[in-house]
Design an enzyme around this catalytic site. Structure first.
Site, PDB file in Angstrom:
ATOM      1  N   GLN A 146      31.384  41.263  28.350  1.00 51.66           N
ATOM      2  CA  GLN A 146      32.473  42.199  28.088  1.00 51.66           C
ATOM      3  C   GLN A 146      33.032  41.924  26.705  1.00 51.66           C
ATOM      4  O   GLN A 146      33.237  40.777  26.306  1.00 51.66           O
ATOM      5  CB  GLN A 146      33.564  42.050  29.150  1.00 51.66           C
ATOM      6  CG  GLN A 146      34.804  42.893  28.914  1.00 51.66           C
ATOM      7  CD  GLN A 146      35.862  42.168  28.099  1.00 51.66           C
ATOM      8  OE1 GLN A 146      35.846  40.944  27.979  1.00 51.66           O
ATOM      9  NE2 GLN A 146      36.773  42.922  27.492  1.00 51.66           N
ATOM     10  N   TYR A 148      36.107  43.004  23.742  1.00 49.32           N
ATOM     11  CA  TYR A 148      37.224  43.719  23.152  1.00 49.32           C
ATOM     12  C   TYR A 148      36.888  43.916  21.681  1.00 49.32           C
ATOM     13  O   TYR A 148      36.257  43.058  21.063  1.00 49.32           O
ATOM     14  CB  TYR A 148      38.524  42.924  23.276  1.00 49.32           C
ATOM     15  CG  TYR A 148      39.041  42.787  24.688  1.00 49.32           C
ATOM     16  CD1 TYR A 148      39.471  43.910  25.393  1.00 49.32           C
ATOM     17  CD2 TYR A 148      39.118  41.546  25.304  1.00 49.32           C
ATOM     18  CE1 TYR A 148      39.968  43.791  26.686  1.00 49.32           C
ATOM     19  CE2 TYR A 148      39.610  41.414  26.591  1.00 49.32           C
ATOM     20  CZ  TYR A 148      40.029  42.538  27.282  1.00 49.32           C
ATOM     21  OH  TYR A 148      40.507  42.411  28.553  1.00 49.32           O
ATOM     22  N   THR A 174      35.502  47.170  26.694  1.00 44.88           N
ATOM     23  CA  THR A 174      36.740  47.621  27.321  1.00 44.88           C
ATOM     24  C   THR A 174      37.472  48.546  26.369  1.00 44.88           C
ATOM     25  O   THR A 174      37.742  48.180  25.228  1.00 44.88           O
ATOM     26  CB  THR A 174      37.626  46.422  27.692  1.00 44.88           C
ATOM     27  OG1 THR A 174      36.944  45.631  28.672  1.00 44.88           O
ATOM     28  CG2 THR A 174      38.954  46.883  28.265  1.00 44.88           C
ATOM     29  N   ARG A 183      53.377  43.111  31.555  1.00 42.48           N
ATOM     30  CA  ARG A 183      53.224  42.521  32.887  1.00 42.48           C
ATOM     31  C   ARG A 183      54.450  41.662  33.178  1.00 42.48           C
ATOM     32  O   ARG A 183      54.600  40.551  32.659  1.00 42.48           O
ATOM     33  CB  ARG A 183      51.914  41.734  32.958  1.00 42.48           C
ATOM     34  CG  ARG A 183      50.716  42.637  32.629  1.00 42.48           C
ATOM     35  CD  ARG A 183      49.408  41.923  32.482  1.00 42.48           C
ATOM     36  NE  ARG A 183      48.412  42.843  31.931  1.00 42.48           N
ATOM     37  CZ  ARG A 183      47.179  42.493  31.603  1.00 42.48           C
ATOM     38  NH1 ARG A 183      46.768  41.226  31.754  1.00 42.48           N
ATOM     39  NH2 ARG A 183      46.338  43.389  31.107  1.00 42.48           N
ATOM     40  N   HIS A 275      42.025  49.128  34.889  1.00 38.48           N
ATOM     41  CA  HIS A 275      42.218  47.716  34.528  1.00 38.48           C
ATOM     42  C   HIS A 275      42.937  46.967  35.648  1.00 38.48           C
ATOM     43  O   HIS A 275      43.749  46.069  35.405  1.00 38.48           O
ATOM     44  CB  HIS A 275      43.018  47.612  33.216  1.00 38.48           C
ATOM     45  CG  HIS A 275      42.613  46.460  32.346  1.00 38.48           C
ATOM     46  ND1 HIS A 275      41.861  46.599  31.209  1.00 38.48           N
ATOM     47  CD2 HIS A 275      42.853  45.130  32.453  1.00 38.48           C
ATOM     48  CE1 HIS A 275      41.665  45.429  30.638  1.00 38.48           C
ATOM     49  NE2 HIS A 275      42.255  44.502  31.388  1.00 38.48           N
ATOM     50  N   ASP A 306      35.892  50.138  39.727  1.00 41.63           N
ATOM     51  CA  ASP A 306      36.551  48.917  40.172  1.00 41.63           C
ATOM     52  C   ASP A 306      37.977  49.243  40.597  1.00 41.63           C
ATOM     53  O   ASP A 306      38.404  50.398  40.576  1.00 41.63           O
ATOM     54  CB  ASP A 306      36.508  47.818  39.098  1.00 41.63           C
ATOM     55  CG  ASP A 306      37.409  48.101  37.897  1.00 41.63           C
ATOM     56  OD1 ASP A 306      38.159  49.109  37.903  1.00 41.63           O
ATOM     57  OD2 ASP A 306      37.375  47.323  36.936  1.00 41.63           O
ATOM     58  N   ARG A 310      37.776  45.538  48.426  1.00 45.74           N
ATOM     59  CA  ARG A 310      38.069  44.391  49.284  1.00 45.74           C
ATOM     60  C   ARG A 310      37.158  44.276  50.495  1.00 45.74           C
ATOM     61  O   ARG A 310      37.163  43.237  51.167  1.00 45.74           O
ATOM     62  CB  ARG A 310      39.525  44.467  49.783  1.00 45.74           C
ATOM     63  CG  ARG A 310      40.582  44.457  48.673  1.00 45.74           C
ATOM     64  CD  ARG A 310      40.637  43.113  47.977  1.00 45.74           C
ATOM     65  NE  ARG A 310      41.674  43.075  46.938  1.00 45.74           N
ATOM     66  CZ  ARG A 310      41.457  43.306  45.657  1.00 45.74           C
ATOM     67  NH1 ARG A 310      40.213  43.593  45.220  1.00 45.74           N
ATOM     68  NH2 ARG A 310      42.444  43.250  44.787  1.00 45.74           N
ATOM     69  N   ARG A 330      39.605  40.284  41.332  1.00 45.45           N
ATOM     70  CA  ARG A 330      40.516  39.285  41.865  1.00 45.45           C
ATOM     71  C   ARG A 330      39.936  38.463  43.022  1.00 45.45           C
ATOM     72  O   ARG A 330      40.172  37.246  43.071  1.00 45.45           O
ATOM     73  CB  ARG A 330      41.827  39.944  42.288  1.00 45.45           C
ATOM     74  CG  ARG A 330      42.700  40.405  41.105  1.00 45.45           C
ATOM     75  CD  ARG A 330      43.990  41.020  41.618  1.00 45.45           C
ATOM     76  NE  ARG A 330      44.900  41.431  40.562  1.00 45.45           N
ATOM     77  CZ  ARG A 330      44.995  42.684  40.089  1.00 45.45           C
ATOM     78  NH1 ARG A 330      44.173  43.626  40.557  1.00 45.45           N
ATOM     79  NH2 ARG A 330      45.872  42.973  39.150  1.00 45.45           N
TER      80      ARG A 330
END
Length: 389
Positions: A146, A148, A174, A183, A275, A306, A310, A330
């Site tokens: 990945q 940036y 990304t 956040r 994201h 994505d 779960r 996660r």
């Protein structure tokens, strides 16, 4: 593969504490990880931007979808294998790119790479990995990098060259991060990286800003802002395509118009993603726009998705709505925090087993068969996907 180990419950025979010994689902692992990680690191992993409405919406989008199973189908030989970017994977799953794996376990990306290798699925390591690309590649398995788009383009293209030399299969750029979303958990915690965790690809001096605590600020966000460009545009995609022969994936698309343009520019795949709810608070859940994006690209590139995957049933829902595969984020950190390589292996094994179970119960003997399933959504119930496979 060794099963993950978990903290011994204080009351060994209490049924409510059994999840600590014998995880039955990924939610059990989530609780276990929350119990063992320091609160500020847990918040960094679990949190999203703003009010975290998109974090919640990502999960709600799956829960509102309902599969319409078929019956009287021979599912005795139910297979989970499926191609991703031109090569077979044991399941239509890839490990999503995430920053700083060493935050939750000292072996970090090395343990995750080994677990993905053993599970037969690709691992997408990141620009902000805490181990160098070459060490991660040495663990074996299918590796994607990945990216940036860095302000220092010489460093960016050096990383592209290193990816080619290390045997990476693909680059995943990304495209939804001109800077990090606000956040609030990290702001309240004045979050900084521990001194033994650094961005291995950003070279000397990259530690200082990410490790320097400042009032009402996330040091990680300040560090990221200093290295990333906010001027990323379609011309950069053209330059990257000209610069490398590796397969090119764009991550972070939600509008069908952007997906159509990506396909027209010849990318190999896109990732429908907000994201994980960590950028624009209030951004649409990926599953809500997946059918439109599937139609917009019209088979010209692969479509991955994505955001709150779960269960195995979640994967089948994504396949039925047009995805070629899913990225899992996660939960990999939950497994890594609680059991290292074995814990991550347990996550990937559990998802693959649940996928096989969901396929068979839906009347599908293969991943391809799941593409012909119908999906309805509640509130009110309506069809969102007719068979398309």
């Amino acid at each position: 593969m060794t099963a993950p180990s978990f903290p011994t419950p204080a009351v060994r025979d209490e049924p409510a504490a059994r999840w600590q010994r014998e995880p039955a689902c990924l939610q059990d692992l989530e609780r276990a990880a929350a119990a063992v990680l320091p609160p500020d690191i847990w918040d960094f992993v679990a949190g999203g931007s703003g009010t975290e409405s998109s974090v919640r919406a990502n999960r709600d989008a799956f829960d509102l979808l309902h599969l319409v199973p078929r019956v009287l189908r021979d599912v005795a030989d139910c297979a989970t294998a499926s191609p991703l970017l031109g090569r077979d994977a044991a399941a239509p799953i890839a490990v999503a790119p995430m920053a700083y794996h060493r935050l939750v376990h000292p072996d970090g990306e090395l343990a995750v790479a080994r677990a993905a290798r053993d599970a037969g699925v690709p691992f997408v390591t990141g620009t902000l990995s805490s181990y160098p690309l070459e060490e991660i590649a040495a663990q074996g398995g299918r590796l994607w990098l990945q990216l940036y788009w860095l302000n220092d383009e010489a460093r960016l293209f050096d990383l592209v060259d290193r990816a080619e030399q290390a045997g990476c299969e693909a680059l995943m750029l990304t495209v939804d991060l001109p800077w990090m979303g606000r956040r609030l958990r990290d702001v309240r915690n004045q979050f900084t990286l521990p001194l033994d965790v650094q961005a291995a690809h950003l070279g000397d001096g990259s530690a200082s800003r990410a490790h320097a605590q400042r009032s009402r600020t996330s040091a990680v966000a300040e560090h990221t802002k200093a290295f990333m460009t906010a001027s990323l545009s379609w011309r950069h995609i053209e330059r990257l395509r000209e610069r490398t022969g590796l397969r090119l994936v764009l991550k972070g698309l939600l509008d069908p118009r952007d997906a159509r343009q990506a396909a027209e520019q010849g990318v190999d795949a896109i990732v429908v993603s907000n994201h994980g709810g960590r950028q624009l608070d209030g951004a649409v859940p990926p599953m809500a726009v997946l059918p439109e994006i599937r139609d917009a690209v019209d088979g010209r590139c692969e479509v991955l998705v994505d955001g709150a995957v779960r269960t195995g049933s979640d994967i089948v829902k994504a396949l039925a709505l047009g995805a070629d595969g899913v990225l899992v984020g996660r939960p990999v950190f939950w497994g890594l925090a609680t059991g290292g390589q074995a814990g991550v292996g347990g996550v990937l094994r559990m998802l693959t087993e649940e996928l096989r179970d969901a396929l068979g119960l839906a009347g599908c003997d293969s991943v391809e068969a799941a593409r012909s399933l119908r999906v309805v959504t509640s509130a009110p119930l309506r069809t969102v996907s007719a068979p398309h496979g």
